[in-house]
Design a protein around this motif. Structure first.
Motif, short mmCIF file in Angstrom:
data_model
loop_
_atom_site.label_atom_id
_atom_site.label_comp_id
_atom_site.label_asym_id
_atom_site.label_seq_id
_atom_site.Cartn_x
_atom_site.Cartn_y
_atom_site.Cartn_z
N MET A 1 -2.11 -1.80 -7.97
CA MET A 1 -3.26 -2.61 -7.71
C MET A 1 -4.28 -3.13 -8.14
SD MET A 1 -4.09 -0.78 -5.33
CE MET A 1 -2.60 -1.19 -4.14
N ASP B 1 1.65 2.56 -9.10
CA ASP B 1 1.03 1.84 -8.00
C ASP B 1 -0.12 1.36 -8.99
OD1 ASP B 1 -1.42 2.66 -6.94
OD2 ASP B 1 -2.21 4.24 -8.11
N ARG C 1 -2.75 2.11 1.04
CA ARG C 1 -2.70 2.92 -0.21
C ARG C 1 -3.31 3.72 -0.41
NH1 ARG C 1 -5.72 4.28 -4.83
NH2 ARG C 1 -4.18 5.30 -6.42
N GLY D 1 1.11 -1.03 -0.20
CA GLY D 1 0.13 -0.20 -0.11
C GLY D 1 0.89 1.76 -0.09
N SER E 1 -1.93 6.18 1.66
CA SER E 1 -0.71 7.32 1.66
C SER E 1 -1.06 7.67 0.28
CB SER E 1 0.51 6.39 1.04
OG SER E 1 0.45 5.17 2.36
N ALA E 2 -1.91 7.67 -1.20
CA ALA E 2 -1.68 8.46 -1.71
C ALA E 2 -2.31 9.51 -1.33
CB ALA E 2 -2.69 7.92 -2.80
N THR F 1 3.87 1.25 -1.21
CA THR F 1 4.04 1.96 -2.60
C THR F 1 3.87 2.35 -3.31
OG1 THR F 1 5.88 -0.06 -0.99
CG2 THR F 1 6.38 -0.04 -3.40
N ALA F 2 2.70 1.74 -3.75
CA ALA F 2 1.89 2.20 -4.50
C ALA F 2 1.18 3.58 -4.11
CB ALA F 2 0.50 0.82 -4.25
N GLY F 3 0.93 3.95 -3.02
CA GLY F 3 0.19 5.43 -2.74
C GLY F 3 1.01 6.26 -2.98
N TYR F 4 2.62 5.99 -2.60
CA TYR F 4 3.33 6.79 -2.91
C TYR F 4 4.26 7.39 -4.13
CZ TYR F 4 8.64 9.56 -1.62
OH TYR F 4 9.18 11.05 -1.68
N ALA G 1 -3.86 -3.13 2.05
CA ALA G 1 -2.43 -2.79 0.95
C ALA G 1 -3.73 -1.60 0.09
CB ALA G 1 -2.13 -3.94 -0.15
N ARG G 2 -4.99 -2.41 0.18
CA ARG G 2 -5.79 -0.74 -0.42
C ARG G 2 -6.26 0.29 0.20
NH1 ARG G 2 -10.67 -3.37 -4.43
NH2 ARG G 2 -11.28 -0.93 -4.81
#
Lengths: 315, 626, 323
Positions: free
Chosen positions: B115, B111, B161, B100, B164-165, B102-105, B157-158
């Motif tokens: 995702m 991402d 994410r 999460g 974080s995003a 990693t994808a969000g940042y 993760a969701r």
């Protein structure tokens, strides 16, 4: 709208393919000789050899995947050794039973859950709110398999109001009434958790929406409180409730496995558990793929419903 | 943790959360000391003594189908179930956070790929995946743990994410990048500390689920294998004879229920304590009308001929023990056909005054404690809800600041206008529609017929505000309250909307209470102006006079500090200090600490609003010009 | 004199929309190629309404966004953000939302120390000294250093943001709407502080705002942006007193000010063109009172419209037809 549905259908193709890849990958984790694992320890050597040929088990993994995928696309899910019939036939038969149970439960949890959530929010801190919150807490904390057994003990054994298990009387005309009587307890057990979750979420979504500026606008226009709650707030809250219904459908399908076991419901969940215990892996593989694909389709329906409610979503 | 103490106090202020914590603590302690307790061995069978009822001799909770002691099995089983649930939660949270964050940042392609992968896993109803994993790896507690952890990774993760995003888009992350920190460092020192509390709560709330799910797998015979006991397998084994010996099933079932419920209660408490909106009590549903709790009778009408008369209105916000006096003793008279400007900075109480008129201040926490609001002589604050509602939108209409958030996003603008008519008058749909389209034409919306069917998000800000204006006009109200109607608009659009409002009010003889923070706007549209500071009116008078010769030092300094266009580069006059917080107002004049003319007596006690001709002033040492 | 900052043909296009099949991707030109130069010690104001590309420009200037085309030169040398140690001493950024630009879970001191430690490897004593120095420069009490961002008002937080920008002793500061979140009475404090700092440290400012009165009060020269392009450029006092581009004129007339009459004639709807389908000619043509055929066919280039002013207009005011 047609464009949007088409778009969602096309974008579901890679998801379904991904599902087959994941299932295939998990199944390839099986230790030992796959053919023996699939056919069981007592399979004849001829059958093992035939299966090895059919599935291309002597070939590399990627090739095996595509053979399997090709078979799936032609409707060939393989043959269950424990039931000695085509996997697909068994799955479709069992899945219809699961659909009845899960479908009824989902409708129950959506209707009761949303209504309870709205009432709870509208009467925040009132006795209705407290009672609903308490019921919700119990609903989301009780395991469905435990609740199922309690329901059987109470309503089927002690009170004798409803049948203990199964989908129809063994000797009966398979009437709708019979089905309904058999459905009450398992559907209740299955819907309890999901109803709690939906009610909880609807309540917080409503509270969130009721603080928004457009609610103040509605009140400034002179809209009566009933209209503010049901027409303005609920409509907006549905935007966050509907996706949760999609997720809850997954939970209902999952819970169906336990409930089917407890109530001897002839559904796909019980079939999977029995297949795992008998190590009938083709049946497991096919069943998981089939149900997951159906769930993907269902989620497309949810997205379409969402786009009907929310004009901001566009293809 | 800098706020650990008060934080826990906050959690336990929720009594249910405290109850959950206590139950859970008892269970955990029992599990920890299980090996030390004088229990019978859990796995020793004693078939002659099978299905003993609870409270049998030597078996407090009875025995199961093999004559094993249920109490012993229960404690050992709970120990195992909790441990597995906890471990599964940690594993799932660990992997989920990694993915999460990693994808969000990083966003973008990273991402997307991550995702899509998570979506694939989420495309399975979770138990199918767990069943497949157990089918492949074989039944067993460790495999059940792996399965349960794996299917819960997407949940973490969701959520992480999304969080974080949101954080990665915040400016402090940009600032960290500009200060030369690398990605790893930013993730570890800037992002993670902000995500961690949420992860903690998510873990603590999901342990309940994990316990439930592993118990489920064991119940199906796919988790712990005989003779090892966990709560699920105890239930599963009891199923065979649950009709004859229900206690064997009820004991582990109730235990699971108790564990999951206490974790849920505690988790709710944690989440509530972490959510700052809940902390301030803001998540309470606003009542249809502001709470009115006047300590005395409503004042007698003084200007019954006025369109709107606000008399000594006081509105406050009560948040816990704190009282924010947002509006104190505000009196205003809006003449018929007049445009009265109410100007002030943020927190001055101007909008609360406007919303108090028809009881639209959110309550809780808002309370009207004093005064009256008279529409053609009738006190609105004394009216029952039904009558007040009937006035809203019909005789007093509002135009709000940001039409994107004040129009309902899911209804067509036409529907919303028609509704405004039909809540007050029975009118055929076609007629209402025709009226609305005519009004859209009046506010100069191009193609009104097609715009009628548009959604708010399909329009520009200027167009939306025209809709807002048209909607306020549908019932020909006597009074319009415009609450910063042009603040959210670009300056060229603002000019158009102001021109439109000014034209409408002259054509239709509208009485407008115009709330704004901008002296420029006031100067262009208002006949009279009242200046608010810290909840009080400090000066009032005809706009031209106040602008030309402000008497209150606050007004004069504020006008002087405006960078007026056309004057070129220059140094601005500034006011030192900050406006006071309205929960800690100083005695006397609230502006005194910032005032260049302040003397001792300014802070001595309340200063009255003194009237002189058309002007009014709350100041002991006004500017010399007045 | 070498300009402190020179940009040539700087532009940014964002991919927009998702086609059914990924390949067909539209582009939105957030910023058309722009060339500007800023002299040392100058304040260049950049003014424009929402959607004009001013924030895109600012983020490219400090290296938060990669330009699609064009170059940035600082004191004649290409701007390279790969080594933040150097680039942070060249150019710094002050954010629009002062509270959101501070990490809510760090004390102000922790936030301020990071760049000093990471970029310059200063020891604790040196960091402390430098932080005290900039805090004094922005008139903040040192005890604020051990508080958390939520304890500050907008004006105080913006001072902290400015202090942070000063830490690395930059030559240029990009100020992205530094006062638009602040109340009028606090706004003047911050603007005056910025002027003082500029004088004290010989800074060069790029001051970005939607509020032309504010821009005019602080700037030496002003660039007016509309729909991702510079439409007018010139000295601050001239540009609003004698605008030559019809958009600048509209902007100047629209600004509400006490004693100024409302714009009576209601021009065409004040809407920007659809960025996905930009017009062939001048982006302002649909709103322009002086529009002619050529305006709809070709986009005007920026050219001189007076001794010191430039405008991108086919029919600029000021050349002969002073309105």
């Amino acid at each position: 709208m047609g464009r949007y549905i088409l778009y969602r259908l096309i974008s579901a193709v890679p998801v379904v393919l991904g599902i087959t890849v994941i299932v295939f990958f998990i199944m390839s984790l099986i230790p030992g000789d796959p053919a023996t694992a699939i056919l069981g320890a007592y399979a004849s050597p001829e059958n093992v050899a035939k299966l090895n040929r059919d599935l291309g088990l002597d070939r590399p993994m990627v090739a095996r995947y595509f053979i399997w995928l090709g078979n799936l696309l032609t409707g060939d899910f393989g043959r269950s050794f424990s039931l000695n019939r085509p996997v697909l036939d068994e799955i479709t038969e069992r899945f219809s039973a699961t659909l009845v149970l899960a479908g009824v439960s989902l409708v129950l949890c959506a209707v009761i859950g949303i209504a309870a959530g709205v009432v709870s929010a509208a009467r925040q801190f009132g006795w209705q709110d407290k009672a609903i919150t308490f019921a919700v807490l119990i609903g989301i904390s009780v395991p469905s398999f435990f609740l199922g057994m309690l329901l059987i003990l109470t309503f089927a054994v002690n009170l004798r109001w409803l049948p203990v298990s199964g989908m129809y009387e063994i000797y009966g005309g398979r009437t709708l009434w019979d089905l309904a009587r058999h459905l009450v307890l398992p559907a209740t057990a299955l819907a309890a958790v999901a109803t709690g979750v939906v009610a909880r979420l609807s309540r917080s979504a409503m509270l969130e929406v009721l603080r928004q500026d457009f609610i103040r606008t509605a009140r400034a226009k002179g809209v009566a409180e009933r209209g503010v709650i049901w027409r303005h707030a609920l409509r907006a809250a549905m935007v966050s409730i509907i996706p949760v219904l999609g997720i809850q459908a997954g939970f209902v399908l999952s819970g169906a496995v336990y409930v089917e076991v407890v109530f001897q419901w002839p559904g796909v969940g019980r079939m999977l558990v029995e297949a795992i215990l008998k190590r009938d892996l083709l049946l497991v593989q096919g069943g998981v793929t089939f149900v997951a694909a159906c769930y993907v389709l269902f989620n497309i329906l949810v997205d379409v419903a969402q786009s009907l409610i929310d004009p901001r979503i566009k293809a | 943790m800098r706020r650990a103490g008060p934080f826990l106090a906050l959690v336990f202020r929720n009594r249910l959360a405290g109850f959950g914590a206590v139950v859970l603590a008892v269970i955990v302690i029992l599990c920890l000391i299980t090996p030390l307790l004088p229990l019978l061995p859990p796995n020793v069978t004693d078939t002659p003594n099978k299905f003993l009822r609870p409270l049998s001799e030597g078996h407090l909770l009875g025995t199961d189908h093999l004559g094993r002691d249920i109490l012993s099995r229960l404690l050992w089983g709970t120990r195992l179930s909790l441990a597995v649930g906890f471990a599964a939660a940690l594993v799932a949270a660990g992997f989920g956070t990694l993915i999460g964050v990693t994808a969000g940042y990083f966003g973008g392609r990273t991402d997307n790929v991550l995702m899509r992968l998570i979506d694939m896993i989420m495309a399975f109803p979770y138990i199918l995946l767990a069943l497949a994993i157990v089918a492949a790896l074989g039944p067993g507690m460790l495999n059940a743990l792996i399965a349960v952890a794996a299917v819960n990774v997407p949940f973490f993760a969701r959520n992480i994410r999304g969080l974080s995003a949101g954080l990665a888009a915040r400016e402090f992350i940009d600032a960290a990048r500009l200060s030369g920190q690398g990605h790893t460092r930013i993730i570890l020192t800037e992002l993670l500390p902000n995500v961690l509390p949420v992860i903690t709560v998510a873990v603590s709330t999901t342990i309940g689920w994990m316990v439930l799910e592993t118990a489920g797998l064991s119940f199906l015979g796919l988790g712990s294998q005989p003779p090892q006991a966990d709560l699920g397998s105890m239930l599963g084994e009891a199923r065979a004879a649950f009709l004859t010996a229900p206690h064997v099933m009820v004991v582990p079932g109730l235990t699971i229920f108790l564990i999951v419920m206490s974790i849920n209660l505690l988790g709710d408490g944690l989440r509530d304590a972490l959510d700052p909106r809940l902390r301030s009590g803001a998540l309470a549903r606003p009542a249809p009308v502001t709470l009115i709790r006047r300590d005395g009778p409503a004042p007698v009408a003084e200007h019954p001929e006025a369109a709107l008369e606000i008399q000594a209105l006081s509105t406050r916000f009560e948040v816990g023990a704190r009282v924010y006096k947002a509006v104190s003793d505000v009196s205003l008279t809006l003449g018929r056909g007049e445009c009265l400007g109410l100007i002030g900075e943020s927190g001055s109480g101007k909008s609360v005054t406007a919303l108090s008129v028809t009881g639209l201040v959110a309550s809780p926490p808002g309370v009207i404690t004093k005064g009256a609001v008279r529409l053609s002589g009738t006190d609105l604050l004394s009216l029952p809800y039904r009558d007040l509602r009937d006035l809203r939108g019909r005789r007093i209409a509002y135009i709000f600041q940001d039409p994107l958030s004040t129009l309902h996003p899911l209804y067509r603008v036409g529907e919303q206008m028609v509704e405004a008519i039909r809540v007050h008058r029975k009118m055929p749909l076609a007629e209402a529609r025709a009226q609305c389209i005519a009004l859209l034409r009046t506010v100069r919306i191009p193609n009104p017929e097609s715009r009628f069917d548009a959604y708010p998000h399909e329009m520009s800000g200027g167009m939306r505000q025209r809709i807002g204006i048209a909607m306020a006009l549908v019932n020909d109200p006597e009074v319009i309250i415009a609450d910063e109607p042009t603040t959210a608009l670009d300056v060229t659009v603002q000019a158009q909307v102001l021109a439109l409002l000014d034209e409408l009010r002259r054509d239709r003889g509208l009485s407008i209470l115009f709330i704004t923070h901008d002296f420029g706007v006031v100067g262009q549209i208002c006949d009279r102006v009242a200046v608010m500071y810290a909840g009080r009116i400090v000066e009032e008078g005809p706009t031209a006079q106040v602008l030309a010769a402000p008497a209150h030092p606050y007004t004069s300094r504020l006008i002087a500090s405006l960078p007026a266009p056309g004057a070129g580069k220059r140094r601005l006059v500034s006011i030192p200090g900050l406006p006071p917080a309205v929960d800690r107002l100083p005695p006397g004049c609230a502006f005194a600490p910032r005032c260049h003319r302040a003397q001792q007596d300014c802070s001595a006690g309340d200063i009255a609003l003194t009237h002189q001709g058309k002007r009014a002033l709350r100041c002991l040492h006004p500017e010399a010009t007045a | 004199m070498t300009p402190a900052l020179q940009i040539d043909g700087l532009s940014k296009a964002f991919p927009a929309g998702r086609g059914l099949f990924r390949a067909a991707r539209a582009q939105v030109q957030a910023l058309h190629p722009i060339s500007l130069s800023v002299q040392p010690g100058e304040t260049l104001g950049i003014v424009g309404e929402s959607g004009c590309g001013k924030t895109t420009l600012a983020r490219m200037l400090v290296g938060l966004l990669k330009p699609s085309t064009g170059t940035i030169l600082i004191e004649g040398k290409p701007f390279d953000t790969r080594d933040r140690r150097i680039s942070s001493q060249q150019i710094q950024y002050v954010f629009q939302d002062p509270i959101s630009s501070l990490n809510p879970r760090k004390t102000i001191r922790q936030t301020m120390e990071t760049p000093l430690r990471v970029l310059f490897g200063m020891d604790q004593a040196a960091r402390r000294a430098r932080i005290d120095e900039v805090f004094e420069a922005v008139n903040l009490r040192p005890e604020f250093l051990d508080r958390y961002p939520h304890e500050f008002s907008g004006g105080q937080a913006q001072r902290i943001g400015i202090a942070r920008a000063l830490l690395a002793r930059p030559k240029i500061i990009v100020l992205d709407e530094p006062v638009s979140a602040l109340d009028v009475s606090v706004q003047a404090q911050v603007l005056n502080l910025l002027a003082d700092l500029k004088a004290e440290y010989g800074l060069t400012y790029l001051f970005i705002s939607h509020d032309l009165a504010v821009v005019e009060a602080v700037s030496d020269r002003v660039a007016v942006l509309y729909f991702g392009a510079v439409v007018e450029l010139g000295p601050a006092e001239a540009i609003f007193a004698r605008p030559t581009h019809p958009y600048t004129r509209l902007l100047a007339q629209s600004a509400p000010a006490p004693g100024r009459p409302l714009l009576r004639r209601d021009p065409a709807p004040a809407e920007l063109p659809d960025p996905l389908h930009p017009p062939l000619g001048c982006a302002f043509a649909a709103r322009c009172p002086k529009v002619t055929q050529i305006c709809r066919q070709s986009a005007p280039a920026l050219r001189a419209t007076g001794e010191t002013q430039l405008a991108a207009c086919h029919h600029p005011d000021g050349l002969g037809d002073q309105a």
